[in-house]
Design an enzyme around this catalytic site. Sequence first.
Site, PDB file in Angstrom:
ATOM      1  N   GLU A   1      -9.269 179.955  21.413  1.00 29.53           N
ATOM      2  CA  GLU A   1     -10.171 180.233  22.533  1.00 29.53           C
ATOM      3  C   GLU A   1     -10.848 181.573  22.317  1.00 29.53           C
ATOM      4  O   GLU A   1     -10.191 182.565  21.957  1.00 29.53           O
ATOM      5  CB  GLU A   1      -9.420 180.285  23.871  1.00 29.53           C
ATOM      6  CG  GLU A   1      -8.852 178.987  24.368  1.00 29.53           C
ATOM      7  CD  GLU A   1      -8.223 179.129  25.754  1.00 29.53           C
ATOM      8  OE1 GLU A   1      -8.579 180.100  26.466  1.00 29.53           O
ATOM      9  OE2 GLU A   1      -7.382 178.294  26.102  1.00 29.53           O
TER      10      GLU A   1
ATOM     11  N   GLU B   1      -1.177 180.224  25.864  1.00 29.08           N
ATOM     12  CA  GLU B   1      -1.123 181.613  26.299  1.00 29.08           C
ATOM     13  C   GLU B   1       0.219 182.066  26.880  1.00 29.08           C
ATOM     14  O   GLU B   1       0.299 182.514  28.042  1.00 29.08           O
ATOM     15  CB  GLU B   1      -2.266 181.898  27.282  1.00 29.08           C
ATOM     16  CG  GLU B   1      -3.621 181.742  26.623  1.00 29.08           C
ATOM     17  CD  GLU B   1      -4.791 182.137  27.507  1.00 29.08           C
ATOM     18  OE1 GLU B   1      -4.595 182.319  28.729  1.00 29.08           O
ATOM     19  OE2 GLU B   1      -5.911 182.263  26.979  1.00 29.08           O
TER      20      GLU B   1
END
Length: 504
Positions: free
Chosen positions: A315, A195
């Site tokens: 995710e 991320e």
Amino acid sequence: MFRTLRRALCAAALLLPLLVGVQPAAQAAAADAGAGYWHTSGRQILDANGQAVRVAGINWFGFETGNYVVHGLWSRDYKSMIDQMKSLGYNTIRIPYSDDIFKSGTVPASIDFSSGKNADLQGLNSLGVLDKIVAYAGQDGLKVILDRHRPDSGGQSALWYTSAVPESTWIANLKALATRYLGKDTVVGIDLHNEPHDPACWGCGDTATDWRLAAQRAGNAVLSVNPDLLIFVEGVQTFNGVSGWWGGNLMGVGQYPVNLNVANRVVYSAHDYATSVAQQSWFSDPSFPANMPGIWDKYWGYIFKQNIAPVWVGEFGTTLQSTVDQKWLAALVSYLRPTSTYGSDSFHWTFWSWNPNSGDTGGILKDDWQTVDTVKDGYLASIKAPGFPSGGGGPTDPGDPGGGTAACTAAYTVSSDWGSGFNAEVKVTNSGTTAIGSWKVTWTWSGSQKVTNMWNASYTQSGATVTATNAAHNGAVAVGGSASFGFGGAPGGGGVPTVSCTAS
């Protein structure tokens, strides 16, 4: 993403989509897919034999936290959890870690060794435990993707480096992992950094903040020591003034692709979440959820649809408490393409998470670390995919051209019993000399037990006798391979009955 404490927390009504399985012909063709190391071809991931595979997996976190090991080992044996993942139809484990596990003196915490649990992990450091998990996953026919989740156990970072963990350390540790698992093809690739977000950019040309350039440097470093690995590259938060989830914005790939020294190794990875993690403007759009495919197309879906490269949603998750979140998950699962229709020509995915102690999503397991959230798991049924050859390496078995004998055995294990109810798992093993396409398991209880729910198999019960038959995604089992299913029942205290297995 506007991240909550989801990554740091540490243990302490919409109709479900119908289970639509792989058609028998497609399932048989894919039964042995997944051998060896993998590479890409356009939007597909292919195995060592050129067969397309689909990553359909689960995130199991903990190595990135101050426990320095996957969570839940304070409650269960690691092998039983990997077996349960397989029994539910997940074929890949994404394992987050932080660079702290490379430090001398780092030792895993909160592992229960009582009653023989986790016995072979005693005395090991974090990397030693990781070795054991990788080895057992491969033995079970699961693949592993390692995810550099954090520079240290304290928390995530916007960029791939910090003052305490410079880029040189990040790359050195990535190379160490690639070298550690050289020749061990259970580990099919590495997710370079989790991320990236503002001020990380994509294609801006600033070496201090351009994540695309950093991914190229790190990816080439990994491939210099293990050229067979896939390199998973996440997005950023903002591109050309358009923002999205942390790691979920891959809009820059079309103009600025990641170019590595070894061809056919890049898989782009997006993250996507629901309102239990954070609000986004698209959730309040009057057309929601019909607007979502267009949103996904813009941020990352176009890469797949234009045949640029494979796309892996590394995710996605939700507590499923709100109607909005339920609609979001149903829409996303549909967008990712059902295996029954598209096979491995689909988006790849690993759900967040296996762990129940993810604060803003919860997990596939409930808080007892045993019971399956069958509602949440049920949403994923149509996008699950076949597992891979056990052992983690070698070419696929060409099979028995002479036909052979179809046979199977079944082992019944009670995983938890609380008196008024219980959970159990049944492992089906191909004991014959030819691959099987379907199986059926039967047992008779001596008491008044009834099945209350079952996953990864369908069942009928007549009196005390239960007959369970395979689901569409786990009927095909190679010689020596296995498949599993689980169920809940009531009341408890029924013991372990004798089971029989038939195969065809």
